[in-house]
Enzyme design. Structure first.
Site, PDB file in Angstrom:
ATOM      1  N   GLY A   1       0.795  -1.222   0.000  1.00 22.53           N
ATOM      2  CA  GLY A   1       0.000   0.000   0.000  1.00 22.53           C
ATOM      3  C   GLY A   1       0.827   1.272   0.000  1.00 22.53           C
ATOM      4  O   GLY A   1       1.989   1.294   0.408  1.00 22.53           O
TER       5      GLY A   1
ATOM      6  N   HIS B   1      37.778  20.493  30.464  1.00 26.04           N
ATOM      7  CA  HIS B   1      36.895  21.514  29.905  1.00 26.04           C
ATOM      8  C   HIS B   1      37.468  22.144  28.636  1.00 26.04           C
ATOM      9  O   HIS B   1      38.677  22.265  28.460  1.00 26.04           O
ATOM     10  CB  HIS B   1      36.592  22.628  30.913  1.00 26.04           C
TER      11      HIS B   1
ATOM     12  N   ASN C   1      46.823  14.802  31.430  1.00 31.15           N
ATOM     13  CA  ASN C   1      45.988  15.924  31.850  1.00 31.15           C
ATOM     14  C   ASN C   1      45.934  16.943  30.702  1.00 31.15           C
ATOM     15  O   ASN C   1      46.953  17.527  30.332  1.00 31.15           O
ATOM     16  CB  ASN C   1      46.528  16.600  33.101  1.00 31.15           C
TER      17      ASN C   1
ATOM     18  N   ASN D   1     -12.296  -7.885  13.724  1.00 31.94           N
ATOM     19  CA  ASN D   1     -11.276  -8.628  12.992  1.00 31.94           C
ATOM     20  C   ASN D   1      -9.955  -7.873  13.062  1.00 31.94           C
ATOM     21  O   ASN D   1      -9.866  -6.714  12.653  1.00 31.94           O
ATOM     22  CB  ASN D   1     -11.722  -8.799  11.530  1.00 31.94           C
TER      23      ASN D   1
ATOM     24  N   THR E   1      -6.805  -7.052  -0.120  1.00 35.87           N
ATOM     25  CA  THR E   1      -6.009  -8.060   0.581  1.00 35.87           C
ATOM     26  C   THR E   1      -6.122  -9.434  -0.069  1.00 35.87           C
ATOM     27  O   THR E   1      -5.144 -10.185  -0.135  1.00 35.87           O
ATOM     28  CB  THR E   1      -6.447  -8.143   2.047  1.00 35.87           C
TER      29      THR E   1
ATOM     30  N   ASP F   1       1.829  -2.797   8.412  1.00 35.09           N
ATOM     31  CA  ASP F   1       1.612  -1.569   9.182  1.00 35.09           C
ATOM     32  C   ASP F   1       1.007  -1.849  10.557  1.00 35.09           C
ATOM     33  O   ASP F   1       0.404  -0.974  11.169  1.00 35.09           O
ATOM     34  CB  ASP F   1       0.718  -0.600   8.403  1.00 35.09           C
TER      35      ASP F   1
ATOM     36  N   TYR G   1      43.134  18.604  10.826  1.00 45.22           N
ATOM     37  CA  TYR G   1      42.723  18.656   9.422  1.00 45.22           C
ATOM     38  C   TYR G   1      43.508  19.735   8.691  1.00 45.22           C
ATOM     39  O   TYR G   1      43.519  20.903   9.104  1.00 45.22           O
ATOM     40  CB  TYR G   1      41.220  18.938   9.349  1.00 45.22           C
TER      41      TYR G   1
ATOM     42  N   ARG H   1      55.697  29.907  21.972  1.00 43.64           N
ATOM     43  CA  ARG H   1      54.872  31.106  21.992  1.00 43.64           C
ATOM     44  C   ARG H   1      55.785  32.327  21.979  1.00 43.64           C
ATOM     45  O   ARG H   1      56.965  32.242  22.331  1.00 43.64           O
ATOM     46  CB  ARG H   1      53.970  31.124  23.231  1.00 43.64           C
TER      47      ARG H   1
ATOM     48  N   ALA I   1      42.643  23.267  29.866  1.00 39.02           N
ATOM     49  CA  ALA I   1      41.491  23.947  29.275  1.00 39.02           C
ATOM     50  C   ALA I   1      41.880  24.620  27.970  1.00 39.02           C
ATOM     51  O   ALA I   1      42.917  25.271  27.869  1.00 39.02           O
ATOM     52  CB  ALA I   1      40.949  24.977  30.251  1.00 39.02           C
TER      53      ALA I   1
END
EC number: 2.7.7.23
Length: 450
Positions: free
Chosen positions: A10, A359, A373, A170, A79, A103, A383, A436, A376
């Site tokens: 159906g 975090h 460890n 039925n 049916t 169904d 990538y 840095r 943060a």
């Protein structure tokens, strides 16, 4: 021998969808897959799916299942017409045919097993599943004698007022002696206003035909529109959660929690509100999941806490604390007794035992040893615009806040990365690495702007 035929031809116009009705998902499986799954409890020798509308799409969806035979119903003429299409496919079959609707996804295995057992014990030509509904409006009525032998099935529009007082309906689920059914199927005619061949008309040609009441009429709920689909999902969820609570799982506020029936839980798991468990997820004993968490296709070890987090296609070993607001995805593997804190995303990475990522970090395509460890703001720059690259961090290493690890990169054991560093070259064991700009202070800088 047992053959199962599932009516799946159906269109389902009331779904207002380009997707065939039987392919709409109910939880983790489509409607027709759920019907096939429950039929497996009978160990059928033949499994036939009758397809029509967008039949190729139905084939493609079910191709991963074993031993499915597809029968095409080119015109959807009812049916009875659908079952007529089985004749050339079951020409040499000797046994019973169970007819299910694609169904009607809420049937329990025990219900089908009971239907088949009664059918075979009594040697019936046909046995149909019926239900006594408190409000049978819209359903055809089944009329039986005192031995539950069916004498007549009347569609509601053809019922007299007296016949409408009968609440036995039925359910559209049938078990037939195939040889007897095949002999009379050619005699069906479309003798009705719709011009369709009704399977219920075979009652007039077969004997004996017996009715078997289903204990829970919700099992034969059919899906015709989105509202009924949502109602079926609620029924399924209630079953699943009731079963898990009976097995020793605590679910706080079940109405706000969803658990798909493919999920496996252990006793003494606690599920907090607004938590959703999906797919092939396995959660071990002692875990506290939620509130506000989504876990999908993942394995969670014992005594893990997950708060306000999303975990998909990943593994978390015992004793970990995840979240709040963590995201584990793409085959992340978290070792035992780790902490993955707020606003941490881990993708396709392996994290060693007793590692802390507390975090504000992103780790992708990385392998970390034990007792690392991660400070943060540490991220792996994995990538390069074309390919993903690996980052390896040895056990005992510490990264300072706001560190950038540019892959491909290998940090040895017990390395210390100074805060604010951008690391582009490998670092040996036991080293301090600083990358840095040196701090400069220019005094009285503000004076020139006054």
């Amino acid at each position: 021998m047992v053959a199962v035929a599932i009516l799946a031809a159906g269109k389902g116009t009331r779904m207002k969808s380009s997707l065939p009705k039987v392919l709409h998902p109910l939880g983790s499986r489509s409607l027709v897959e759920r019907v096939l799954n429950v039929s497996e409890s009978l160990h059928p020798q033949r499994k036939l799916v009758i397809i029509g509308y967008q039949g190729q799409q139905v084939r493609n969806t079910l191709q991963h299942l074993d031993d499915i035979e597809f029968v095409e119903q080119k015109e959807q003429l009812g049916t009875g017409h659908a079952i007529q299409q089985l004749i050339p496919h079951l020409e040499d079959f000797q046994g019973d045919l169970l007819v299910l609707n694609g169904d009607v996804p809420l049937l329990r295995p025990e219900t089908l097993q009971n239907l088949l057992q009664i059918h075979q014990d009594h040697g019936n030509a046909a046995t149909l599943l019926t239900a006594n509904l408190p409000n049978p409006k819209g359903y055809g009525r089944v009329f039986c004698d005192g031995n539950n032998l069916v004498k007549q099935i009347v569609e509601e529009r053809d019922c007299t007022d007296a016949q409408r007082q009968n609440h036995r309906i039925n359910g559209g689920i049938y078990c037939f002696n195939w040889s007897k059914l095949a002999a009379i199927l050619p005699n069906l005619t479309p003798n009705n206003d719709q011009g369709e061949y009704y399977l219920t008309d075979v009652v007039n040609f077969l004997d004996p035909v017996m009715a078997v009441d289903v204990e829970d009429f919700l099992e034969i709920t059919g899906i015709n529109d989105r509202k009924q689909l949502a109602a079926a999902y609620d029924i399924l969820q209630t079953r699943v959660k009731d079963d898990w609570m009976a097995a020793g799982v605590t679910i706080i506020d079940p109405d706000s929690v969803t658990i798909e029936d493919t999920v496996t839980l252990s006793a003494d798991v606690i599920i907090e509100p607004q938590t959703h468990l999906r797919g092939e997820t396995i959660i071990a004993s002692g875990c506290r999941i939620g509130p506000g968490s989504l876990i999908e296709n993942s394995r969670i070890g014992s005594d893990v806490t997950v708060l306000f987090s999303v975990i998909s296609d990943s593994q978390v070993d015992s004793g970990c604390r995840i979240g709040p607001y963590a995201h584990l995805r793409g085959e992340a593997k978290i070792g035992a007794n780790c902490r993955v804190g707020n606003f941490v995303e881990i993708k396709k990475s392996s994290i060693g035992n007793k590692t802390n990522i507390a975090h504000l970090s992103y780790l992708g395509d990385a392998t970390l040893g034990e007792k690392v460890n991660v400070g943060a703001g540490t991220i792996t720059a994995n990538y390069d615009g074309v390919k993903k690259h690996q980052t390896m961090i040895g056990s005992g290493t510490k990264t300072g806040a706001n560190s950038v690890l540019v892959a491909p990169l290998k940090l040895g054991k017990n390395v210390t990365v100074a805060a604010g560093s951008t690391i582009t070259k490998n670092v040996p064991d036991n080293a301090l690495v600083i990358a840095r700009e040196s701090q400069r202070v220019i005094e009285n800088w503000a004076d020139q702007f006054q």
